[in-house]
Design an enzyme around this catalytic site. Structure first.
Site, PDB file in Angstrom:
ATOM      1  CG  ASP A  37      60.246   2.358  42.038  1.00 45.38           C
ATOM      2  OD1 ASP A  37      59.691   2.533  43.132  1.00 45.38           O
ATOM      3  OD2 ASP A  37      61.034   1.417  41.818  1.00 45.38           O
ATOM      4  CE1 TYR A 153      58.837 -13.200  45.388  1.00 48.57           C
ATOM      5  CE2 TYR A 153      59.762 -15.400  45.535  1.00 48.57           C
ATOM      6  CZ  TYR A 153      59.832 -14.093  45.067  1.00 48.57           C
ATOM      7  OH  TYR A 153      60.886 -13.710  44.274  1.00 48.57           O
ATOM      8  CE  LYS A 157      58.210 -12.547  41.813  1.00 46.57           C
ATOM      9  NZ  LYS A 157      58.418 -11.418  40.876  1.00 46.57           N
TER      10      LYS A 157
END
Length: 256
Positions: A37, A153, A157
């Protein structure tokens, strides 16, 4: 024996939300995890809490070199890599005409390129491990049922969905014992979801009602519900499942 016993996972987005929940669940099930991360301090704090079977590494998923370094760190720490979970992602609104171009590029860079880079970096190490491996990529209910105001988005995806299928077919064709599957969440109660609740334009309660109404079951989901699906696809319980799409969306993608 736990469902992840003997397995080593690299998890992007491992500092919070679904990624952190997956990391915690994998360790509880006997696995080892590297939490990747950009929020390294938060990922390290979770790794410290989880103990010797967890570690953290700085990971910008937009950077293939960072991915290669994260894979190397995982192998150096735990001796191998058997599982990859591509969970890091962003979600910002915008239709095709009005979406900010920087936002479009961020979605492609993080959600799609980041997932591709993860697969590209991890697969050689997983092949070298010489044992069954798994890749689980996180898509979205909007990959299957597009939203008018989520152009970037939805596109990113949907790309993840077909990328995963391509990886699954490639591994099968080359007789590589790595399975690849996609989990498609609905609205899940994560820090990303909380940002939507507080984005303005309506009260958090009004936004919560609107989000819940998009799911026929009448509520938003919890991180644990998605993590359990990722655990299943990362474990030997799903040994004959590859190239699949597992929805965890309260029946959203099949609503009328």
């Amino acid at each position: 024996m736990g469902r992840m016993s003997g397995k080593v996972a690299l998890i992007s987005g491992g500092a919070e939300g679904i990624g952190a929940t997956v990391g915690r669940m994998f360790v509880e099930e006997g696995g080892s995890v590297m939490l990747g991360d950009l929020q390294l301090d938060k990922a390290q704090a979770l790794a410290d809490e989880l103990g010797d079977n967890a570690a953290a590494v700085s990971l910008d998923v937009r950077d293939l070199d960072a991915w290669n370094a994260a894979v190397d760190a995982t192998v150096n720490k735990f001796g191998k890599l058997t599982s990859l979970c591509n969970i890091a992602g962003i979600s910002e609104p915008g239709n095709t005409v009005d979406v900010d171009l920087d936002s479009w590029n961020r979605h492609i860079d993080i959600n799609l390129n980041g997932t591709f880079y993860g697969c590209r970096a991890a697969l050689p190490a997983m092949e070298k491990a010489g044992e069954p491996g798994t890749i689980v990529n996180v898509g979205s209910m909007l990959a299957a049922r597009a939203g008018a105001n989520m152009a970037a988005y939805c596109a990113s995806k949907a790309g993840v969905t077909h990328l995963t299928r391509s990886v699954a077919l490639d591994c099968a064709a080359r007789d590589v014992p790595v399975r690849a599957n996609t989990v498609h969440p609905g609205a899940i109660r994560t820090p990303m979801y909380e940002r939507y609740l507080n984005a303005g334009g309506a009260t958090p309660d009004e936004i919560e009602v609107a989000m819940a109404s998009a799911h026929p079951v009448g509520r938003v989901g919890e991180p644990e519900e998605v993590a359990k699906a990722i655990l299943f696809l990362s474990s030997d319980e799903s040994s004959f499942t590859s190239g699949a799409d597992l929805t965890v969306d309260g029946a959203s993608t099949i609503r009328e």
